[in-house]
Design an enzyme around this catalytic site. Structure first.
Site, PDB file in Angstrom:
ATOM      1  N   HIS A   1       0.834  -1.206   0.000  1.00 13.46           N
ATOM      2  CA  HIS A   1       0.000   0.000   0.000  1.00 13.46           C
ATOM      3  C   HIS A   1       0.868   1.256   0.000  1.00 13.46           C
ATOM      4  O   HIS A   1       0.731   2.114   0.873  1.00 13.46           O
ATOM      5  CB  HIS A   1      -0.918   0.004   1.228  1.00 13.46           C
ATOM      6  CG  HIS A   1      -1.966  -1.061   1.195  1.00 13.46           C
ATOM      7  ND1 HIS A   1      -2.966  -1.101   0.258  1.00 13.46           N
ATOM      8  CD2 HIS A   1      -2.164  -2.138   2.004  1.00 13.46           C
ATOM      9  CE1 HIS A   1      -3.745  -2.147   0.481  1.00 13.46           C
ATOM     10  NE2 HIS A   1      -3.275  -2.804   1.522  1.00 13.46           N
TER      11      HIS A   1
ATOM     12  N   ARG B   1       7.293  -6.047   3.091  1.00 20.57           N
ATOM     13  CA  ARG B   1       6.029  -6.624   2.621  1.00 20.57           C
ATOM     14  C   ARG B   1       5.971  -6.507   1.101  1.00 20.57           C
ATOM     15  O   ARG B   1       6.004  -5.412   0.546  1.00 20.57           O
ATOM     16  CB  ARG B   1       4.824  -5.925   3.246  1.00 20.57           C
ATOM     17  CG  ARG B   1       3.507  -6.544   2.761  1.00 20.57           C
ATOM     18  CD  ARG B   1       2.339  -6.224   3.646  1.00 20.57           C
ATOM     19  NE  ARG B   1       1.905  -4.837   3.555  1.00 20.57           N
ATOM     20  CZ  ARG B   1       0.781  -4.380   4.105  1.00 20.57           C
ATOM     21  NH1 ARG B   1       0.001  -5.214   4.802  1.00 20.57           N
ATOM     22  NH2 ARG B   1       0.447  -3.110   4.001  1.00 20.57           N
TER      23      ARG B   1
END
Length: 263
Positions: free
Chosen positions: A50, A75
């Site tokens: 994100h 991530r």
């Protein structure tokens, strides 16, 4: 002394006697990453899902964080074998994979972390920062001990499969994402709803029963404290962009609310 890589996040979890506190880096700024890593947190999540952070940007952030004691976890944007290989090759030792809903998906992520015969990771260590371009002696035979895998439980389906996911060989920890979990339950934005919290605590219990470390994302500090009390091994309590936005608003509010000076 021969060149050595840092201990993995899994190793740090195994050695810790308390819950490890973490913060996110989402801005992509190496300066922000240094500030976060130097803040006293024990692990840093570099977010490729994100955020605008690219693979090349991740390399810069890993270098920025390397000077500090905090352990970096990267991530990846998706559970993809090729992407995981690329992030590993640039030197990310600790990989977090989002949206893992089943044990089969967890096994696919685990296979991507390791060279054959254990896994399917392509061999390019002589070209890659992961081995420091072969400056780390004996890298290939020991490569599996230099990486760790955290998979995210962030859907109602994943909660139901949490026990099987936790027992998947090659999975070193679970990380619960209450925001996406709430959305999957039809409760978008209600990550502190009792039903969502119940699913989180059920996942914590499943991980504990399997003997696997488990963490959770909780920007709400009261909620974070409850999860720590429930036995999580690591927690993430804020992101660089969120801290900046909140801090800026609070500074302006304080000035607005302060008594005017007498003329």
């Amino acid at each position: 002394m021969p060149l050595q890589l840092a201990p993995t996040f899994a190793a740090r979890l195994a050695e810790s006697s308390h819950c490890l506190r973490g913060l996110w880096v989402c801005s992509g700024s190496p300066t922000a990453a240094e500030i976060i890593a130097g803040s006293g947190c024990e692990w840093v999540l570099i977010d490729g899902e994100h955020s605008p952070i690219t693979i090349e940007g991740t390399l810069s952030l890993l270098r920025a964080v390397a000077a500090y004691p905090a352990t970096p976890v990267v991530r990846v944007p998706v559970n993809d074998t090729v992407l995981i290989k690329q992030f590993l090759d640039l030197g990310a030792q600790n990989i977090m994979v989002p949206m893992v809903h089943t044990a089969d998906e967890a096994a696919r992520a685990a296979a991507a972390m390791h060279y054959p015969p254990r896994g399917v990771r392509g061999v390019g260590s002589a070209l890659a920062r992961s081995s420091r371009w072969n400056l780390v002696p004996g890298y290939l035979p020991e490569a599996s001990s230099t990486v760790s895998l955290i998979v995210q439980i962030e859907s109602a389906e994943a909660v139901e499969n949490a026990a099987a996911i936790a027992r998947t060989p090659g999975v070193d920890a679970l990380f619960i994402g209450p925001s996406d979990l709430a959305a999957s339950m039809g409760m978008l934005g209600e990550q502190t709803h009792p039903d969502v919290v119940d699913r989180v605590t059920r996942t914590i219990a499943a991980a504990k029963e399997a003997g696997l470390p488990v963490g959770v994302n909780a920007f709400n500090l009261a909620q974070a404290r409850e999860y720590v009390a429930a036995g999580v091994d690591f927690v993430n309590i804020g992101a660089d962009v969120q801290i900046l936005a909140g801090g800026a608003q609070e500074k302006l509010r304080q000035l607005q609310d302060s008594p005017e000076e007498e003329s």
